[in-house]
Design an enzyme around this catalytic site. Structure first.
Site, PDB file in Angstrom:
ATOM      1  N   HIS A 139       0.835  -1.199   0.000  1.00 33.26           N
ATOM      2  CA  HIS A 139       0.000   0.000   0.000  1.00 33.26           C
ATOM      3  C   HIS A 139       0.867   1.244   0.000  1.00 33.26           C
ATOM      4  CE1 HIS A 139      -3.895   2.014   0.525  1.00 33.26           C
ATOM      5  NE2 HIS A 139      -3.179   2.931   1.170  1.00 33.26           N
ATOM      6  N   GLU A 150       1.777   4.986   0.425  1.00 41.76           N
ATOM      7  CA  GLU A 150       1.343   6.083   1.295  1.00 41.76           C
ATOM      8  C   GLU A 150       0.507   7.101   0.518  1.00 41.76           C
ATOM      9  OE1 GLU A 150       3.520   9.286   4.280  1.00 41.76           O
ATOM     10  OE2 GLU A 150       4.614   8.528   2.542  1.00 41.76           O
ATOM     11  N   GLU A 162       3.983   8.798  -1.885  1.00 46.35           N
ATOM     12  CA  GLU A 162       2.900   9.771  -2.072  1.00 46.35           C
ATOM     13  C   GLU A 162       2.829  10.229  -3.530  1.00 46.35           C
ATOM     14  OE1 GLU A 162      -0.275  11.532  -0.644  1.00 46.35           O
ATOM     15  OE2 GLU A 162       1.167  11.085   0.948  1.00 46.35           O
ATOM     16  N   ASP A 218       4.822   7.339 -12.884  1.00 49.61           N
ATOM     17  CA  ASP A 218       4.907   6.493 -11.689  1.00 49.61           C
ATOM     18  C   ASP A 218       6.374   6.371 -11.303  1.00 49.61           C
ATOM     19  OD1 ASP A 218       4.779   4.591  -9.678  1.00 49.61           O
ATOM     20  OD2 ASP A 218       3.287   3.356 -10.704  1.00 49.61           O
ATOM     21  N   ARG A 221       7.470   5.222  -8.297  1.00 50.61           N
ATOM     22  CA  ARG A 221       7.629   4.351  -7.135  1.00 50.61           C
ATOM     23  C   ARG A 221       8.664   3.251  -7.377  1.00 50.61           C
ATOM     24  NH1 ARG A 221       1.339   2.988  -6.306  1.00 50.61           N
ATOM     25  NH2 ARG A 221       1.562   2.896  -8.582  1.00 50.61           N
ATOM     26  N   SER A 223      -4.100  -6.481  -5.155  1.00 50.48           N
ATOM     27  CA  SER A 223      -3.837  -5.325  -5.992  1.00 50.48           C
ATOM     28  C   SER A 223      -4.627  -5.402  -7.281  1.00 50.48           C
ATOM     29  CB  SER A 223      -2.330  -5.247  -6.321  1.00 50.48           C
ATOM     30  OG  SER A 223      -2.056  -4.141  -7.151  1.00 50.48           O
TER      31      SER A 223
END
Length: 228
Positions: free
Chosen positions: A69, A71, A110, A144, A146, A167
């Protein structure tokens, strides 16, 4: 002089190899039931993550559920309807407590890794008509950004190398597979759409390949900002 920093062996290119370190395991009573929690530190970036696990393994012997998950302060804490993050978090915690598994709460993710301030800037662009992908591009930022390197290392340290992934995002499965985590099943985490996030979810489905059905489309619900 001694140091508590874990040793990080160098990779072939000379850069330090990523490592994570775990803290004590503690009880975490919540509205969803009692969990056990453990903080983890990415020793390369300094980011702190949290593993929240069911105290019991899956009763049927199946692979544990795992939710990575990202943040989301606005969704997870303030209950924003602009995304589905807070509702996915609640859904995943309830399912993990009932069936067994772990939720990794990944800090520093985030806005898909662009940070809180940039996410709010992207929101402003979305209010001017750009979708969530276009808004990041307008800011000169990755769609993206991440990284799941720390997540894969934490899962390995916890012995979770064969999992059922909670997911809707196939990219998470592909990235975990490259890191040696076997995803035996994708378990959807789709929650009901809202007028405020329907365009956002459509963009994730159509441009980012998320596995979403968006059932509310069939009720005649119109996304905020879309023409009649």
């Amino acid at each position: 002089m001694t140091t508590n920093t874990p040793h990080r062996p160098a990779q072939q290119d000379g850069t330090p190899q990523a490592t994570v370190s775990g803290g004590p395991v503690v009880k975490l009573p919540t509205a969803f039931g009692e969990f056990i929690a453990q903080a983890w530190v990415d020793e390369t970036t300094g980011a702190e993550h949290l593993a929240v696990s069911s105290p019991e393994p899956p009763a049927d012997g199946s692979a544990p559920l795992v939710r990575l998950h990202s943040e989301c302060l606005t969704g997870d804490v303030f209950g924003s309807y602009r995304c589905d993050c807070g509702e996915q978090l609640a859904y995943a915690l309830g399912l993990i407590r009932a069936q067994g598994g772990t939720l990794l709460y990944l800090r520093g993710h985030e806005g898909r890794g662009i940070g809180l301030a940039n996410k709010i800037k992207a929101y402003a662009l979305q209010e001017d008509g750009f979708d969530t992908v276009e808004a990041n591009e307008q800011l000169g930022l990755p769609v993206d950004a991440r990284s799941y390197t720390a997540a894969a290392l934490i899962l390995a340290e916890m012995g979770l190398t064969s999992i059922r992934l909670l997911s809707n995002n196939p990219d998470k499965r592909h990235r975990l597979a490259k890191a040696g985590v076997h995803v035996v099943e994708m378990v959807p985490t789709e929650v009901p759409s809202r007028a405020e996030n329907l365009r956002y979810l459509r963009t994730k489905k159509e441009r980012m390949d998320h596995l979403l059905r968006l059932d509310l489309e069939h009720t005649g619900l119109r996304a905020i900002g879309e023409p009649d």
